[in-house]
Scaffold this active site. Sequence first.
Site, PDB file in Angstrom:
ATOM      1  N   ASP A 205       0.878  -1.170   0.000  1.00  0.00           N
ATOM      2  CA  ASP A 205       0.000   0.000   0.000  1.00  0.00           C
ATOM      3  C   ASP A 205       0.914   1.219   0.000  1.00  0.00           C
ATOM      4  OD1 ASP A 205      -1.625   2.174   0.612  1.00  0.00           O
ATOM      5  OD2 ASP A 205      -3.033   0.965   1.756  1.00  0.00           O
ATOM      6  N   LYS A 230      -6.420   9.952  -2.176  1.00  0.00           N
ATOM      7  CA  LYS A 230      -5.444  10.781  -1.475  1.00  0.00           C
ATOM      8  C   LYS A 230      -4.601  11.590  -2.472  1.00  0.00           C
ATOM      9  CE  LYS A 230      -7.074   8.835   2.267  1.00  0.00           C
ATOM     10  NZ  LYS A 230      -7.597   7.560   1.908  1.00  0.00           N
TER      11      LYS A 230
HETATM   12  C1  LIG Z   1      -3.025   3.910   3.619  1.00  0.00           C
HETATM   13  C2  LIG Z   1      -4.463   3.800   3.209  1.00  0.00           C
HETATM   14  N1  LIG Z   1      -4.857   2.743   2.465  1.00  0.00           N
HETATM   15  C3  LIG Z   1      -6.141   2.596   2.068  1.00  0.00           C
HETATM   16  C4  LIG Z   1      -7.108   3.505   2.416  1.00  0.00           C
HETATM   17  C5  LIG Z   1      -8.536   3.307   1.961  1.00  0.00           C
HETATM   18  O1  LIG Z   1      -8.818   4.135   0.868  1.00  0.00           O
HETATM   19  P1  LIG Z   1     -10.283   4.714   0.502  1.00  0.00           P
HETATM   20  O2  LIG Z   1     -10.687   5.619   1.614  1.00  0.00           O
HETATM   21  O3  LIG Z   1     -10.036   5.415  -0.805  1.00  0.00           O
HETATM   22  O4  LIG Z   1     -11.195   3.555   0.364  1.00  0.00           O
HETATM   23  C6  LIG Z   1      -6.757   4.627   3.176  1.00  0.00           C
HETATM   24  C7  LIG Z   1      -7.772   5.620   3.557  1.00  0.00           C
HETATM   25  O5  LIG Z   1      -7.564   6.464   4.413  1.00  0.00           O
HETATM   26  C8  LIG Z   1      -5.395   4.772   3.581  1.00  0.00           C
HETATM   27  O6  LIG Z   1      -4.989   5.822   4.324  1.00  0.00           O
END
Ligand SMILES: Cc1ncc(COP(=O)(O)O)c(C=O)c1O
Length: 416
Positions: A205, A230
């Site tokens: 991630d 983000k």
């Molecule tokens: C590191 C990380 N991965 C995944 C996600 C999940 O993404 P989404 O909110 O676009 O579903 C977030 C959301 O804050 C995140 O900070």
Amino acid sequence: MTRPTKHDPAKLRRDTAVLNRGFDPRLSVGSARPAVFRSSTYVFSSPESAERAFAIALGKVQPAESEEVDLIYSRLAHPNAEILEAQLVPLEPEARGAAVFNSGMAAITTLVLTLCRPGTSLVYTTPAYGGTHHLFQELLAAYGVLVRAVPAGDTAALRDAIATAPDPALVFVETPANPTLTMTDIAAAAEAAAARSPRPLIAVDNTLMGPVFQHPLPLGADLVIYSATKYLAGFSDMLGGAITARDPELLERLRLTRTLTGTILQPDESWLLDSRLATVSLRMNRQSKNAQRIVDALAGHPRLRRIYYPDRFEDPEQKRIYEAQCSYPGAIFSLDLEGGKPAAFDFLRRLEIAMNAVSLGGVESLACHPRTTTHSEMSAEQLDRTGIGEGLVRISVGIEHWRDLLADFQAALDAI
Ligand SMILES: Cc1ncc(COP(=O)(O)O)c(C=O)c1O
């Protein structure tokens, strides 16, 4: 000097390629930017082409090299998703394809549904984003996947978990970890995975650093995951997710699950995200520079117990991983305030420029209290163990003038 052209995108540098790949103005009545194709269904050129398109979509036959396959229905694929996927590729060194999803969680859910089966193991690093943690521990574990958490940054524990997990299918590394910025060694995870047969896939991630400051594929990862909500989208005005990978067949498997679960990014959002890609590097560089200056100026403030930021790592192992893996420290930092939760809440209430909101990576600065919001799915014991204390405030720095932001943070700290 020979001139690279848009007809040979492999030779273009990433900042040029991101504006020139995947889009043919002739297919959008000559418009210089892509049109939005909102249709949910597509007219076939013939019944035979429809039959062929379905056979290819279901994986029964492979398309011929450069074959033009008819579009079918927007839950499978649509032009805006295809354009966006092509334009994501140059941002990710060694990627050969991408798949886009309607949120970061939709990307992660599609990934684990594709790769994990009952009885197989999923190894992941903690702390992880609260939604990811919840999905793995509650949902996936209930379906019989053996879920094993390893502390972020503990290279020996990660190697051991990968070496000993029964039938490991996937290693999911969030690095840096949200919100402590703890770094995990991607190359070490890949090396440990290579010693297993069959080899588990490594997914990283990369939401906090990528695609500008950290490139997981050259370090041995198989898949790179983004909450595109983000930095990729950058304006806190849409949800999106993306996965990039080296192996086109793996991406095809993800797309098949995406078709079945309906997790593809919608045309309008694909178009919007596509228009943001060309500035992601400009925005992230400015945001990281702002954060560096602010952290340097806040260090030593009497209200602070500690600042979590890659530039200020003291642990030699964390320093080593950061230097090996990232080119800049990024724009997220966390402040551990003297006085615990009351002090953290007081600080948040007093901010006038940075807004008290979850999420990160937008052009505007945001601040939140992870223990009671983004990471509240974790138990008190897990929160304490992973360093998400009562006094911790996470800050996502935007593109405002850094002196205004610094004055805002300093005034709030002074007044607690
Ligand atoms: C590191 C990380 N991965 C995944 C996600 C999940 O993404 P989404 O909110 O676009 O579903 C977030 C959301 O804050 C995140 O900070």
